[in-house]
Design an enzyme around this catalytic site. Sequence first.
Site, PDB file in Angstrom:
ATOM      1  N   ASN A  41     -54.025 -92.219  42.861  1.00 51.71           N
ATOM      2  CA  ASN A  41     -53.843 -93.615  43.266  1.00 51.71           C
ATOM      3  C   ASN A  41     -54.563 -94.565  42.312  1.00 51.71           C
ATOM      4  OD1 ASN A  41     -52.401 -92.825  45.505  1.00 51.71           O
ATOM      5  ND2 ASN A  41     -54.043 -93.188  46.975  1.00 51.71           N
ATOM      6  N   ARG A 360     -35.571 -93.531  45.626  1.00 52.79           N
ATOM      7  CA  ARG A 360     -36.284 -92.441  44.945  1.00 52.79           C
ATOM      8  C   ARG A 360     -35.625 -91.124  45.355  1.00 52.79           C
ATOM      9  NH1 ARG A 360     -40.919 -94.621  42.724  1.00 52.79           N
ATOM     10  NH2 ARG A 360     -41.829 -96.414  43.812  1.00 52.79           N
ATOM     11  N   ARG A 390     -40.192 -97.877  40.326  1.00 56.03           N
ATOM     12  CA  ARG A 390     -41.267 -97.586  39.364  1.00 56.03           C
ATOM     13  C   ARG A 390     -41.617 -96.102  39.314  1.00 56.03           C
ATOM     14  NH1 ARG A 390     -46.037-100.789  40.943  1.00 56.03           N
ATOM     15  NH2 ARG A 390     -45.103-102.538  39.841  1.00 56.03           N
ATOM     16  N   HIS A 420     -34.082-101.712  48.175  1.00 61.84           N
ATOM     17  CA  HIS A 420     -35.065-100.798  48.743  1.00 61.84           C
ATOM     18  C   HIS A 420     -34.583-100.229  50.075  1.00 61.84           C
ATOM     19  CE1 HIS A 420     -39.251 -99.905  50.378  1.00 61.84           C
ATOM     20  NE2 HIS A 420     -39.278 -99.329  49.195  1.00 61.84           N
ATOM     21  N   TYR A 449     -44.385 -87.378  54.261  1.00 61.49           N
ATOM     22  CA  TYR A 449     -44.379 -88.774  54.699  1.00 61.49           C
ATOM     23  C   TYR A 449     -43.952 -88.843  56.164  1.00 61.49           C
ATOM     24  CZ  TYR A 449     -44.469 -90.511  49.825  1.00 61.49           C
ATOM     25  OH  TYR A 449     -44.807 -90.789  48.525  1.00 61.49           O
ATOM     26  N   ARG A 545     -51.361 -99.536  56.901  1.00 64.89           N
ATOM     27  CA  ARG A 545     -51.985 -98.427  56.170  1.00 64.89           C
ATOM     28  C   ARG A 545     -52.720 -98.878  54.924  1.00 64.89           C
ATOM     29  NH1 ARG A 545     -49.924 -95.754  51.878  1.00 64.89           N
ATOM     30  NH2 ARG A 545     -47.770 -96.274  52.366  1.00 64.89           N
ATOM     31  N   HIS A 569     -45.790 -93.849  56.690  1.00 63.29           N
ATOM     32  CA  HIS A 569     -44.881 -94.589  55.815  1.00 63.29           C
ATOM     33  C   HIS A 569     -43.879 -95.455  56.570  1.00 63.29           C
ATOM     34  CE1 HIS A 569     -41.560 -94.823  52.697  1.00 63.29           C
ATOM     35  NE2 HIS A 569     -42.620 -95.144  51.972  1.00 63.29           N
TER      36      HIS A 569
END
Length: 658
Positions: A41, A360, A390, A420, A449, A545, A569
């Site tokens: 991270n 993704r 990204r 998204h 997730y 979160r 998530h």
Amino acid sequence: MELYDRDLSWLSFNYRVLMEGMDKSVPLLERLRFLAIYSSNLDEFFRVRVADIRNIAGIDKKKINEKIDFNPQELLDRIHKEVSHQLSEYGTSLDEVINGLKEKNLIICTSLEEIPAEALPSISTYFKTRVSAFLKPVILNEGEDLFLDNQALYFAIAFESGMHACLNIPSDKLPRFFKTKTGKSTYFIFLDDVIRLHLDLVFPKETISDCRCIKLNKNADLQIDDEYEGDLVAKIENQIQKRNLGIPSRFLFDMNIDGELLSNLARKLKLSEEDMVSGGRYHNLNDFFQISSNSAEIEYLENPHILSEEVENSRSLFKLIEKKDLLFHFPYHSYDYILQFFNEAALDPNVLEINVTFYRMAKSSLIGEALISAAKNGKKVTVFMEVKARFDEENNLHWARRMKDAGINIVYSLPGLKVHAKVALVKKKSKMYGFYGTGNLNEKTSEIYCDHGLLSSNKEMNKELSSVFKFLYSRKKPKDFEHLVVSQFNAMDRFLELIDREIGHVKEGKKGLIIIKLNNLQEQTLIKKLYEAAAEGVEVRMIVRSICCLVPGTEGIKVKRIVDRYLEHARVFYFDNEGKSEVYMGSSDWMNRNLHRRVEVTYPIYDEGLKRELTSILDLQWKDDVKGVWLSPELKNERPTVENNVRAQHDTYEFLAD
């Protein structure tokens, strides 16, 4: 209006991850993995956020004052101070975990002396037959610049002759650890040390006086010219190549490095003092994910997936969806049910058309394979592929090419917007079946997730979803949405209306309750409206979160943060509405980017039983006093006094399995 800085708030979240690495109640190998997550991270934070802030800091001060509302240099100073504090605790915890694993006969060698003599012959063979093939030594000649790949590991080497060199550590080509077993103990030896043991073979004519690990982070945020003209895919491919050429954002080096060697590196890499960050003997510690064990004593036991009896007993998922909405909770339920949805669509002769958005994709995507089969089976398959996700740009482009070659219609990113939304729509002649998710259509991440997925044959919802896809394909503005909440169209207005309704109930002397679960909260208009609601007496519960720019305690608002073995998530929105609750789920955080620069789909849960199920899960999360912490007005993660002994992820599994 009081707000947190988003980057300092994110550092507070990453410290919460670090807390799991420091928590002695967490199994040792899991603690190591949390330390790896923390490291990964932080790496991305420096590659993207810190690099961007430094770019802003380089702009003329007069322009800065006109454009932004913060002092970038002051923010950078605060970031470096906080990171320095965190890394001190990180190092202490890492030593503790490695020593603890050693007591369990899992030995991560952190020096050459720890490597058992019995392993040296096999290590030597490994070096000569595998490792040496990837080594590229570079002598640092006077007057020549040095190029280092972004995030790659290298040795900086000084010779007694006074010369200096760089040598790559090929952890992108080979495992980071050489694993060997001696007696009862399993040893993990860094690839770095495998090379250290054989430097005399790489530099046979030199005597080495110093050898230290280094790593350069560069600005990795792609700058895409988002205009309608030009080939966006070509632009992205070009920018991916340039990612390795980004401006330095952090140069990591072993704190014990020879001073003259370090100065030479700084000159050749054109580094400023602010670029330079001292660290330990090893970098890229996210590679600790490669450490494995068969011992239940040092890692979490796997939970078997909860089976859906109605799906297991049904020959056709589509026929079941026609009778009722189905809601799955991952990773508690198996993602196989979603794979079954796409596989059945690929084979069903009555299916005419399949539409999907991808943000993704999994590298070995079974959904992608099902869509390829569907196209070859004569279905009209159209995929909207977001190629601006990204660090997933290359993988998404790879899949786009594969699917296009199979006859699938590929529509690429919208100029000026990221898509998204996590949705899919299967069409028959007279029926439509929708998938609505909070997480990516990605079977790999579904195992780690916490997300929700809805399968529905609701005609009105699916009709509106069809209009979303038409917009993505043709840019034709859809009609007003009555069921779906879609960024770029009705999201801001709808969320503000829902909050205002709770305020209205309170003003009438009734109860008002709002529960919002997000990954990130930044959008100021909505934060202001939440402050207003709380000030009027609405109970506002926030489960956030990561980034939270809302200041807890303002008007009595409480914010809970949950970090546990799975990544929380899902985005869920609950509005009490005088006991006639409205519950929504979706892909959208309340960030500026999600609400103003992306296409997101949030959707209602109409089935009363499913609403109660979701509300029960939210209630467990609000009561979590084992892995849940309260975010304080000072950005601290404050553990609650244990009263209920509720651990939301464990108790959610038990609740769904019951």
